[in-house]
Design a protein around this motif. Structure first.
Motif, PDB file in Angstrom:
ATOM      1  N   LYS A  98       0.840  -1.192   0.000  1.00  0.00           N
ATOM      2  CA  LYS A  98       0.000   0.000   0.000  1.00  0.00           C
ATOM      3  C   LYS A  98       0.882   1.252   0.000  1.00  0.00           C
ATOM      4  O   LYS A  98       2.066   1.202   0.350  1.00  0.00           O
ATOM      5  CB  LYS A  98      -0.907   0.011   1.233  1.00  0.00           C
ATOM      6  N   TYR A  99       0.258   2.376  -0.367  1.00  0.00           N
ATOM      7  CA  TYR A  99       0.987   3.639  -0.360  1.00  0.00           C
ATOM      8  C   TYR A  99       1.588   3.912   1.014  1.00  0.00           C
ATOM      9  O   TYR A  99       2.738   4.331   1.122  1.00  0.00           O
ATOM     10  CB  TYR A  99       0.068   4.804  -0.772  1.00  0.00           C
ATOM     11  N   GLN A 100       0.822   3.636   2.065  1.00  0.00           N
ATOM     12  CA  GLN A 100       1.300   3.899   3.426  1.00  0.00           C
ATOM     13  C   GLN A 100       2.571   3.101   3.732  1.00  0.00           C
ATOM     14  O   GLN A 100       3.435   3.589   4.467  1.00  0.00           O
ATOM     15  CB  GLN A 100       0.218   3.554   4.473  1.00  0.00           C
ATOM     16  N   ASP A 101       2.699   1.918   3.181  1.00  0.00           N
ATOM     17  CA  ASP A 101       3.902   1.108   3.389  1.00  0.00           C
ATOM     18  C   ASP A 101       5.134   1.827   2.836  1.00  0.00           C
ATOM     19  O   ASP A 101       6.182   1.888   3.480  1.00  0.00           O
ATOM     20  CB  ASP A 101       3.773  -0.265   2.720  1.00  0.00           C
ATOM     21  N   TYR A 102       4.990   2.363   1.625  1.00  0.00           N
ATOM     22  CA  TYR A 102       6.090   3.109   1.008  1.00  0.00           C
ATOM     23  C   TYR A 102       6.406   4.364   1.819  1.00  0.00           C
ATOM     24  O   TYR A 102       7.568   4.669   2.082  1.00  0.00           O
ATOM     25  CB  TYR A 102       5.740   3.510  -0.425  1.00  0.00           C
ATOM     26  N   PHE A 103       5.348   5.075   2.206  1.00  0.00           N
ATOM     27  CA  PHE A 103       5.539   6.315   2.960  1.00  0.00           C
ATOM     28  C   PHE A 103       6.255   6.038   4.280  1.00  0.00           C
ATOM     29  O   PHE A 103       7.223   6.720   4.624  1.00  0.00           O
ATOM     30  CB  PHE A 103       4.193   7.012   3.218  1.00  0.00           C
ATOM     31  N   TYR A 104       5.773   5.057   5.033  1.00  0.00           N
ATOM     32  CA  TYR A 104       6.389   4.756   6.332  1.00  0.00           C
ATOM     33  C   TYR A 104       7.833   4.296   6.177  1.00  0.00           C
ATOM     34  O   TYR A 104       8.690   4.648   6.991  1.00  0.00           O
ATOM     35  CB  TYR A 104       5.580   3.719   7.100  1.00  0.00           C
ATOM     36  N   LYS A 105       8.101   3.515   5.136  1.00  0.00           N
ATOM     37  CA  LYS A 105       9.473   3.054   4.923  1.00  0.00           C
ATOM     38  C   LYS A 105      10.376   4.244   4.588  1.00  0.00           C
ATOM     39  O   LYS A 105      11.473   4.377   5.144  1.00  0.00           O
ATOM     40  CB  LYS A 105       9.533   2.006   3.814  1.00  0.00           C
ATOM     41  N   ALA A 106       9.924   5.107   3.701  1.00  0.00           N
ATOM     42  CA  ALA A 106      10.705   6.295   3.345  1.00  0.00           C
ATOM     43  C   ALA A 106      10.900   7.189   4.566  1.00  0.00           C
ATOM     44  O   ALA A 106      11.999   7.698   4.805  1.00  0.00           O
ATOM     45  CB  ALA A 106      10.016   7.065   2.218  1.00  0.00           C
TER      46      ALA A 106
END
Length: 136
Positions: A12-20
């Protein structure tokens, strides 16, 4: 979410955001930028998510003093949702200031005016009024 976001699969988008964001907090901004560049290329994300990713890229590039890339990211992110209502964020002030740092006065004027018009549904956009003197 913290360190767990570094090993969690990116779906999900949130996964990318949290990782970044986790990489950014670990002072690994280049890795954070790479994650968000991948995120904005995902075909299954909606327009708002991609716009948010572009805006976050703008923030990351600004922190890296890469104002040309930041300016383009902010502009592209805002352009994607130009006809939609969205709520105020203090990051809009940073975007306008980045346009100016990049000597991108036309974009600064355009987006400041566009964002100020949004006071009709969110009074918080009024906070950007103080930038009018700087932009003009």
């Amino acid at each position: 979410m913290g360190i767990i976001s570094l090993i969690k699969p990116l779906k999900k988008y949130q996964d990318y955001f949290y990782k970044a964001n986790t990489y950014e907090n670990l002072y690994l901004r280049k890795k954070a930028i790479d994650i968000m560049k991948t995120a904005i290329q995902q075909k299954h994300f909606n327009k708002r998510e991609i716009s948010s990713g572009l805006f976050y890229l703008g923030i990351l590039y600004s922190k890296s003093k890469e104002y040309n890339l930041a300016s383009d990211s902010y502009h592209n992110g805002l352009e994607m949702v130009i006809n939609e209502n969205f709520y105020y964020s203090s990051n809009f002030k940073n975007a306008i200031e980045t346009f100016l740092k990049n000597n991108d006065t036309e974009r600064a004027k355009f987006w400041l005016n566009n964002l100020l018009e949004r006071q009709s549904y969110d009074k918080n956009f009024k906070k950007l009024n103080k930038l009018k003197n700087i932009v003009e």
